[in-house]
Scaffold this motif. Sequence first.
Motif, PDB file in Angstrom:
ATOM      1  N   VAL A 120       0.912  -1.781  -0.219  1.00 34.08           N
ATOM      2  CA  VAL A 120      -0.054  -0.273  -0.179  1.00 34.08           C
ATOM      3  C   VAL A 120       0.509   1.141  -0.026  1.00 34.08           C
ATOM      4  O   VAL A 120       1.963   1.283   0.725  1.00 34.08           O
ATOM      5  CB  VAL A 120      -1.216   0.136   1.364  1.00 34.08           C
ATOM      6  N   ARG A 121       0.359   2.407  -0.520  1.00 35.91           N
ATOM      7  CA  ARG A 121       1.659   3.680  -0.587  1.00 35.91           C
ATOM      8  C   ARG A 121      -0.343   5.038  -0.110  1.00 35.91           C
ATOM      9  O   ARG A 121      -1.120   4.513  -0.334  1.00 35.91           O
ATOM     10  CB  ARG A 121       2.010   3.394  -1.808  1.00 35.91           C
ATOM     11  N   ARG A 122       0.613   5.824   0.319  1.00 39.75           N
ATOM     12  CA  ARG A 122      -0.513   6.670   1.110  1.00 39.75           C
ATOM     13  C   ARG A 122       0.333   8.275   0.526  1.00 39.75           C
ATOM     14  O   ARG A 122       1.602   7.753   0.224  1.00 39.75           O
ATOM     15  CB  ARG A 122      -0.287   7.261   2.733  1.00 39.75           C
ATOM     16  N   PHE A 123      -1.245   8.582   0.280  1.00 37.76           N
ATOM     17  CA  PHE A 123      -0.801  10.429  -0.300  1.00 37.76           C
ATOM     18  C   PHE A 123      -1.511  11.541  -0.317  1.00 37.76           C
ATOM     19  O   PHE A 123      -2.753  11.142   0.057  1.00 37.76           O
ATOM     20  CB  PHE A 123      -0.025  10.076  -2.106  1.00 37.76           C
ATOM     21  N   PRO A 124      -0.638  12.557   0.018  1.00 39.63           N
ATOM     22  CA  PRO A 124      -2.115  13.518  -0.173  1.00 39.63           C
ATOM     23  C   PRO A 124      -3.206  13.622  -0.502  1.00 39.63           C
ATOM     24  O   PRO A 124      -2.703  13.186  -2.456  1.00 39.63           O
ATOM     25  CB  PRO A 124      -1.754  14.915  -0.159  1.00 39.63           C
ATOM     26  N   CYS A 125      -4.807  13.727  -0.844  1.00 38.50           N
ATOM     27  CA  CYS A 125      -5.954  13.786  -1.549  1.00 38.50           C
ATOM     28  C   CYS A 125      -6.022  14.875  -2.461  1.00 38.50           C
ATOM     29  O   CYS A 125      -5.433  16.247  -2.135  1.00 38.50           O
ATOM     30  CB  CYS A 125      -6.733  13.672  -1.095  1.00 38.50           C
ATOM     31  N   PRO A 126      -5.961  14.392  -3.932  1.00 38.16           N
ATOM     32  CA  PRO A 126      -5.710  15.668  -4.771  1.00 38.16           C
ATOM     33  C   PRO A 126      -6.925  16.599  -4.503  1.00 38.16           C
ATOM     34  O   PRO A 126      -6.713  18.049  -4.831  1.00 38.16           O
ATOM     35  CB  PRO A 126      -5.802  14.939  -5.933  1.00 38.16           C
ATOM     36  N   GLN A 127      -8.133  16.419  -4.079  1.00 36.35           N
ATOM     37  CA  GLN A 127      -9.212  17.012  -4.185  1.00 36.35           C
ATOM     38  C   GLN A 127      -9.094  17.645  -2.945  1.00 36.35           C
ATOM     39  O   GLN A 127      -9.614  18.415  -2.906  1.00 36.35           O
ATOM     40  CB  GLN A 127     -10.278  16.398  -4.307  1.00 36.35           C
ATOM     41  N   ASP A 128      -8.748  17.174  -2.014  1.00 39.10           N
ATOM     42  CA  ASP A 128      -8.705  17.381  -0.338  1.00 39.10           C
ATOM     43  C   ASP A 128      -7.759  17.666   0.201  1.00 39.10           C
ATOM     44  O   ASP A 128      -6.684  16.107   0.797  1.00 39.10           O
ATOM     45  CB  ASP A 128      -9.385  17.610   0.410  1.00 39.10           C
ATOM     46  N   GLY A 129      -6.642  18.424  -0.068  1.00 35.79           N
ATOM     47  CA  GLY A 129      -5.078  18.197   0.809  1.00 35.79           C
ATOM     48  C   GLY A 129      -5.004  18.293   2.422  1.00 35.79           C
ATOM     49  O   GLY A 129      -4.315  18.149   2.486  1.00 35.79           O
ATOM     50  N   ARG A 130      -6.166  18.044   2.714  1.00 36.21           N
ATOM     51  CA  ARG A 130      -5.972  17.761   4.620  1.00 36.21           C
ATOM     52  C   ARG A 130      -6.304  16.310   4.498  1.00 36.21           C
ATOM     53  O   ARG A 130      -5.574  15.760   5.585  1.00 36.21           O
ATOM     54  CB  ARG A 130      -7.297  18.771   4.816  1.00 36.21           C
ATOM     55  N   ALA A 131      -7.171  15.793   3.304  1.00 40.11           N
ATOM     56  CA  ALA A 131      -7.748  14.215   3.888  1.00 40.11           C
ATOM     57  C   ALA A 131      -6.325  13.080   2.875  1.00 40.11           C
ATOM     58  O   ALA A 131      -4.849  13.548   2.833  1.00 40.11           O
ATOM     59  CB  ALA A 131      -8.386  14.012   3.016  1.00 40.11           C
ATOM     60  N   THR A 132      -6.220  12.196   3.800  1.00 38.67           N
ATOM     61  CA  THR A 132      -4.593  10.725   3.287  1.00 38.67           C
ATOM     62  C   THR A 132      -5.662   9.589   2.243  1.00 38.67           C
ATOM     63  O   THR A 132      -6.539   9.614   2.935  1.00 38.67           O
ATOM     64  CB  THR A 132      -4.048  10.903   3.614  1.00 38.67           C
ATOM     65  N   ASN A 133      -5.191   9.492   0.692  1.00 44.06           N
ATOM     66  CA  ASN A 133      -5.594   8.380   0.048  1.00 44.06           C
ATOM     67  C   ASN A 133      -4.862   7.159   0.377  1.00 44.06           C
ATOM     68  O   ASN A 133      -3.392   7.536   0.994  1.00 44.06           O
ATOM     69  CB  ASN A 133      -5.715   8.872  -1.221  1.00 44.06           C
ATOM     70  N   ALA A 134      -5.103   6.049   0.451  1.00 42.45           N
ATOM     71  CA  ALA A 134      -4.607   4.676   0.140  1.00 42.45           C
ATOM     72  C   ALA A 134      -4.631   4.326  -1.344  1.00 42.45           C
ATOM     73  O   ALA A 134      -5.928   4.053  -1.213  1.00 42.45           O
ATOM     74  CB  ALA A 134      -4.631   4.115   1.782  1.00 42.45           C
ATOM     75  N   GLN A 135      -3.234   3.763  -1.503  1.00 46.00           N
ATOM     76  CA  GLN A 135      -3.291   2.811  -3.128  1.00 46.00           C
ATOM     77  C   GLN A 135      -3.306   1.602  -2.541  1.00 46.00           C
ATOM     78  O   GLN A 135      -2.415   1.672  -2.214  1.00 46.00           O
ATOM     79  CB  GLN A 135      -2.885   3.609  -4.249  1.00 46.00           C
ATOM     80  N   LEU A 136      -3.650   0.888  -3.332  1.00 49.97           N
ATOM     81  CA  LEU A 136      -3.070  -0.380  -3.049  1.00 49.97           C
ATOM     82  C   LEU A 136      -1.622  -0.349  -4.415  1.00 49.97           C
ATOM     83  O   LEU A 136      -2.272  -0.337  -5.653  1.00 49.97           O
ATOM     84  CB  LEU A 136      -3.991  -1.701  -3.642  1.00 49.97           C
ATOM     85  N   THR A 137      -0.604  -0.769  -4.713  1.00 49.93           N
ATOM     86  CA  THR A 137      -0.205  -0.752  -4.976  1.00 49.93           C
ATOM     87  C   THR A 137      -0.160  -2.072  -6.380  1.00 49.93           C
ATOM     88  O   THR A 137      -0.492  -3.164  -5.581  1.00 49.93           O
ATOM     89  CB  THR A 137       1.922  -1.117  -4.565  1.00 49.93           C
ATOM     90  N   ASP A 138       0.605  -2.218  -6.668  1.00 46.84           N
ATOM     91  CA  ASP A 138       1.258  -3.755  -8.119  1.00 46.84           C
ATOM     92  C   ASP A 138       1.401  -4.489  -6.773  1.00 46.84           C
ATOM     93  O   ASP A 138       0.873  -5.892  -7.233  1.00 46.84           O
ATOM     94  CB  ASP A 138       1.747  -2.892  -9.286  1.00 46.84           C
TER      95      ASP A 138
END
Length: 166
Positions: free
Chosen positions: A86-104
């Motif tokens: 998994v990787r985390r990164f700032p949400c592009p639509q809301d910089g206060r939120a964090t997204n989690a994304q499944l990696t390959d």
Amino acid sequence: MQTEWLSDEERVAWVRLAAVLELLPGVLDTQLRRDAELTHFEYFLLAMLSEAPDRTLRMTSLAQRTHATLPRLSHVVRRLEDRGLVRRFPCPQDGRATNAQLTDAGWAKVVDTAPGHVTNVRHHVIDALGADQVTQLSEITEAILARIDPDGVVMSPQRGHPSGRR
């Protein structure tokens, strides 16, 4: 207000359901730890991400779908990040939120793990029931979920196959 006690039949049904709720998580966890070096919660989290658009969810949304507090979720996601799943990164639509994304690598883990998990679920749950009982189980759990998850967070329309299968 007077308590409406359970009848003998209701009490037996409740005690059996409670036993399933206590025993099934351990059965699922044991197989996943042995075969995939994942806890059931970690696999569930990866599966939720695998079903999301772009395999990405806001951490708050992921917490809702996995029934985790944000601190617990953050801790587990950090462990999965350390493993490259998994990787985390700032949400592009809301910089206060964090997204989690499944990696390959995380996607590959879900794909590799799903067959063993499904086999385990089939063996311990589905194959113990007849076709009519599977339908009844679906109806019963739907009725219970309507009471304990009235907003439908668990079974949101975006959810596909919890196994990660598409």
